[in-house]
Design an enzyme around this catalytic site. Structure first.
Site, PDB file in Angstrom:
ATOM      1  N   ASN A   1      -6.051  10.838  11.233  1.00 46.63           N
ATOM      2  CA  ASN A   1      -4.977   9.996  11.258  1.00 46.63           C
ATOM      3  C   ASN A   1      -3.830  10.183  12.149  1.00 46.63           C
ATOM      4  OD1 ASN A   1      -3.050   8.112  10.631  1.00 46.63           O
ATOM      5  ND2 ASN A   1      -3.033   8.503   8.425  1.00 46.63           N
TER       6      ASN A   1
ATOM      7  N   ARG B   1      -8.226   6.272  12.054  1.00 47.72           N
ATOM      8  CA  ARG B   1      -7.459   5.360  11.385  1.00 47.72           C
ATOM      9  C   ARG B   1      -6.741   4.743  12.470  1.00 47.72           C
ATOM     10  NH1 ARG B   1      -1.946   5.527   8.633  1.00 47.72           N
ATOM     11  NH2 ARG B   1      -1.697   3.302   7.726  1.00 47.72           N
TER      12      ARG B   1
ATOM     13  N   HIS C   1      -2.621  -1.783   5.040  1.00 47.03           N
ATOM     14  CA  HIS C   1      -3.099  -1.081   3.910  1.00 47.03           C
ATOM     15  C   HIS C   1      -4.375  -1.391   3.475  1.00 47.03           C
ATOM     16  CE1 HIS C   1       1.327  -0.377   2.079  1.00 47.03           C
ATOM     17  NE2 HIS C   1       0.716   0.995   2.886  1.00 47.03           N
TER      18      HIS C   1
ATOM     19  N   GLY D   1       3.170   3.363  -2.273  1.00 46.61           N
ATOM     20  CA  GLY D   1       3.554   4.799  -1.879  1.00 46.61           C
ATOM     21  C   GLY D   1       4.946   4.368  -1.224  1.00 46.61           C
ATOM     22  N   ASN D   2       4.782   5.159  -0.007  1.00 48.05           N
ATOM     23  CA  ASN D   2       6.182   5.130   0.857  1.00 48.05           C
ATOM     24  C   ASN D   2       6.350   3.648   1.336  1.00 48.05           C
ATOM     25  OD1 ASN D   2       7.625   7.566   0.529  1.00 48.05           O
ATOM     26  ND2 ASN D   2       5.889   8.530   1.753  1.00 48.05           N
ATOM     27  N   GLY D   3       5.126   3.022   1.872  1.00 50.69           N
ATOM     28  CA  GLY D   3       5.047   1.723   1.990  1.00 50.69           C
ATOM     29  C   GLY D   3       4.397   1.029   0.997  1.00 50.69           C
TER      30      GLY D   3
ATOM     31  N   ARG E   1      12.143   0.715   3.445  1.00 51.17           N
ATOM     32  CA  ARG E   1      11.983  -0.748   3.876  1.00 51.17           C
ATOM     33  C   ARG E   1      12.725  -1.782   2.941  1.00 51.17           C
ATOM     34  NH1 ARG E   1       5.845  -0.193   5.767  1.00 51.17           N
ATOM     35  NH2 ARG E   1       6.071   1.897   5.865  1.00 51.17           N
TER      36      ARG E   1
ATOM     37  N   MET F   1      10.534   7.997  -5.507  1.00 53.29           N
ATOM     38  CA  MET F   1      10.584   7.588  -6.645  1.00 53.29           C
ATOM     39  C   MET F   1      10.891   8.444  -7.721  1.00 53.29           C
ATOM     40  SD  MET F   1      10.645   4.610  -8.381  1.00 53.29           S
ATOM     41  CE  MET F   1      10.026   3.037  -7.538  1.00 53.29           C
TER      42      MET F   1
ATOM     43  N   GLY G   1       0.942   6.640  -4.444  1.00 55.39           N
ATOM     44  CA  GLY G   1       1.700   7.948  -5.255  1.00 55.39           C
ATOM     45  C   GLY G   1       2.415   7.106  -6.385  1.00 55.39           C
ATOM     46  N   ILE G   2       3.100   6.093  -6.195  1.00 54.76           N
ATOM     47  CA  ILE G   2       3.883   5.573  -7.432  1.00 54.76           C
ATOM     48  C   ILE G   2       2.888   4.986  -8.368  1.00 54.76           C
ATOM     49  CG2 ILE G   2       5.554   3.978  -8.110  1.00 54.76           C
ATOM     50  CD1 ILE G   2       6.780   4.397  -5.171  1.00 54.76           C
ATOM     51  N   GLY G   3       1.970   4.164  -7.949  1.00 51.97           N
ATOM     52  CA  GLY G   3       1.043   3.407  -8.795  1.00 51.97           C
ATOM     53  C   GLY G   3       0.450   4.126  -9.567  1.00 51.97           C
ATOM     54  N   GLU G   4      -0.332   5.464  -8.948  1.00 55.33           N
ATOM     55  CA  GLU G   4      -0.944   6.327  -9.628  1.00 55.33           C
ATOM     56  C   GLU G   4      -0.311   7.296 -10.817  1.00 55.33           C
ATOM     57  OE1 GLU G   4      -3.245   8.729  -6.502  1.00 55.33           O
ATOM     58  OE2 GLU G   4      -3.437   6.407  -5.478  1.00 55.33           O
TER      59      GLU G   4
ATOM     60  N   GLU H   1      -8.239   6.557   1.059  1.00 53.51           N
ATOM     61  CA  GLU H   1      -8.437   6.046   2.266  1.00 53.51           C
ATOM     62  C   GLU H   1      -8.932   6.919   3.463  1.00 53.51           C
ATOM     63  OE1 GLU H   1      -4.100   5.330   2.035  1.00 53.51           O
ATOM     64  OE2 GLU H   1      -4.377   3.551   3.508  1.00 53.51           O
TER      65      GLU H   1
END
Ligand code: ADP
Length: 395
Positions: free
Chosen positions: A10, A87, A176, A206-208, A237, A280, A327-330, A381
């Site tokens: 990536n 990617r 994504h 995540g960051n996005g 963003r 976060m 990262g945030i969701g997990e 990913e």
């Protein structure tokens, strides 16, 4: 046949993230990051099992960094590397799935560069360097946008004159896609459902950040659009704002397009709202200590996320589950519970204990008994890119 190894690359403008994926092993055989490429501080970091190491590679560009990687990859793969998965951020309307890289597909990727001027040229730099270094291997491109090419036209068109779409590609693409696809597939597996006959809402945070409606294995709508700025509040963003904000700022403050671009992409989101951080974890800590900006940033983030999920529900006939990833969701039980609290009308409710303990890579259901399924599913990913590469190797 021995299990095959795929190198996943990536490339950013000054970095290369990489992972060596073995089809039979859940953990990466080797993974790491080359960063600050093109500068005197260029450095390569890698991890193999529990061992971590790094190497200064002053002045190295993408090609030199990949050349330094080569012996590490060969040794970790025991001399058995079977393909390379790259990617690529934007595949335009041309790419609806992963593809083998050759002159024809490279030309098509170059042609999408105007749609992703920051990302696609960097992705291409890495692809070209890797193809020169590993000419005998199959190289595959996996696109962030491809999964969303199944969106119906009423979901991907903007209410703008048609000529902008037909002649300039102005439409919603979504990003994504690799993550939304991977986690929705895993969610079906974890729930013993047939992926081809199941319906999911996905929040990749995540960051996005983006949401997605996945029906019978296909994306039917997603929150990002022409660029990854549309939709949710993200680290730096803004997500959705009134489109007249541009002319308002230009008229009232005399701001240039570049200034407004930087504002919306780099200075807004959690960072802009909190005045403190785009991260976060830091915001959750500051909120604990009563920081008003951090508290508001979290409230806006969760409300906007819930609104987007409710909107995505329009694309579903039934709800087999809501999936949190990234990262945030997990990791953030707080964000999950504040978001789900706004979604009572969808019947959603969490089990506080399951929510609190499903963190740091754990996967599983967190809904309260008798309520629709809510799952935490760690994204991967790199593995999805490796799986797509293997599939093309097989055909
Ligand atoms: P990227 O989009 O760059 O891959 P990640 O998916 O790693 O980013 O997500 C980064 C975000 O996840 C950051 O905002 C970070 O603070 C957040 N995060 C990571 N761990 C936690 C945690 N334990 N609690 C809350 N947020 C977390």
């Amino acid at each position: 046949m021995p299990a095959r190894n795929i190198l996943v690359i990536n490339c950013g403008s000054s970095s290369i993230k990489f992972a060596l994926v073995n089809e039979d092993q859940p953990q990466f055989v080797l993974s790491g990051l080359a960063e600050r490429l093109g500068s005197p501080e260029a450095e390569l970091h890698w991890q193999r099992g529990a061992d971590k190491d790094s190497l200064m590679i002053p002045g190295a560009d993408h090609r030199l960094a990949l050349a330094q990687l080569l012996p590490l990859v060969q040794s970790a793969a025991g001399g058995q590397l079977h393909g390379i998965g790259h990617r690529v951020v934007h595949g335009g309307e041309h790419f609806t799935t992963a593809c083998r890289l050759d002159e024809l597909t490279l030309t098509a990727i170059r042609a999408t560069a105007p749609l992703a001027p920051l990302h696609n040229p960097a992705n291409l730099q890495g692809i070209e360097a890797a193809m020169r270094l590993f000419p005998e291997l199959t190289h595959v491109a996996v696109f962030d946008t491809a999964f969303h090419q199944s969106m119906p036209e009423y979901a991907f068109r903007y209410a703008l004159p048609e000529v902008l779409y037909r002649e300039h590609g102005v439409r919603r693409y979504g990003f994504h896609g690799t993550s939304h696809r991977y986690v929705s597939q895993r969610a079906a597996e974890l729930s013993d459902l047939d992926y081809g006959h199941s319906s999911w809402l996905v929040a990749h945070l995540g960051n996005g950040c983006s949401t997605c409606a996945v029906v019978d294995g296909h994306s039917r709508d997603t929150s990002m659009g022409l660029t990854p700025l549309e939709g949710l509040v993200m680290g730096t963003r803004s997500g959705d704002v009134d489109p007249n904000l541009h002319s308002h700022l230009a008229r009232t403050l005399g701001w240039s397009l570049e200034r407004i671009d930087a504002l919306l992409n780099k200075e807004s989101g959690l960072l802009g709202l909190s005045g403190l951080s785009n991260d976060m974890r830091s915001l959750e800590q500051a909120r604990e200590q009563g920081h008003a900006g951090a508290t508001l940033a979290i409230e806006v983030f969760c409300y906007r996320l819930a609104k987007s999920l409710a909107a995505m529900a329009c694309a579903l006939n039934q709800l087999d589950g809501l999936i949190f990833t990234g990262g945030i969701g997990e990791n953030s039980a707080l964000i999950r519970s504040q978001t789900v609290a706004h979604l009572k009308l969808l019947g959603l409710a969490l089990d506080p204990q399951a929510n609190a303990k499903t963190v740091r890579g754990a996967a599983g259901p967190i809904q309260a008994a008798g309520h629709p399924r809510v799952l935490v599913v760690p994204t991967n990913e790199e593995r999805q890119i490796a799986l797509d590469t293997l599939e093309l190797l097989d055909h």
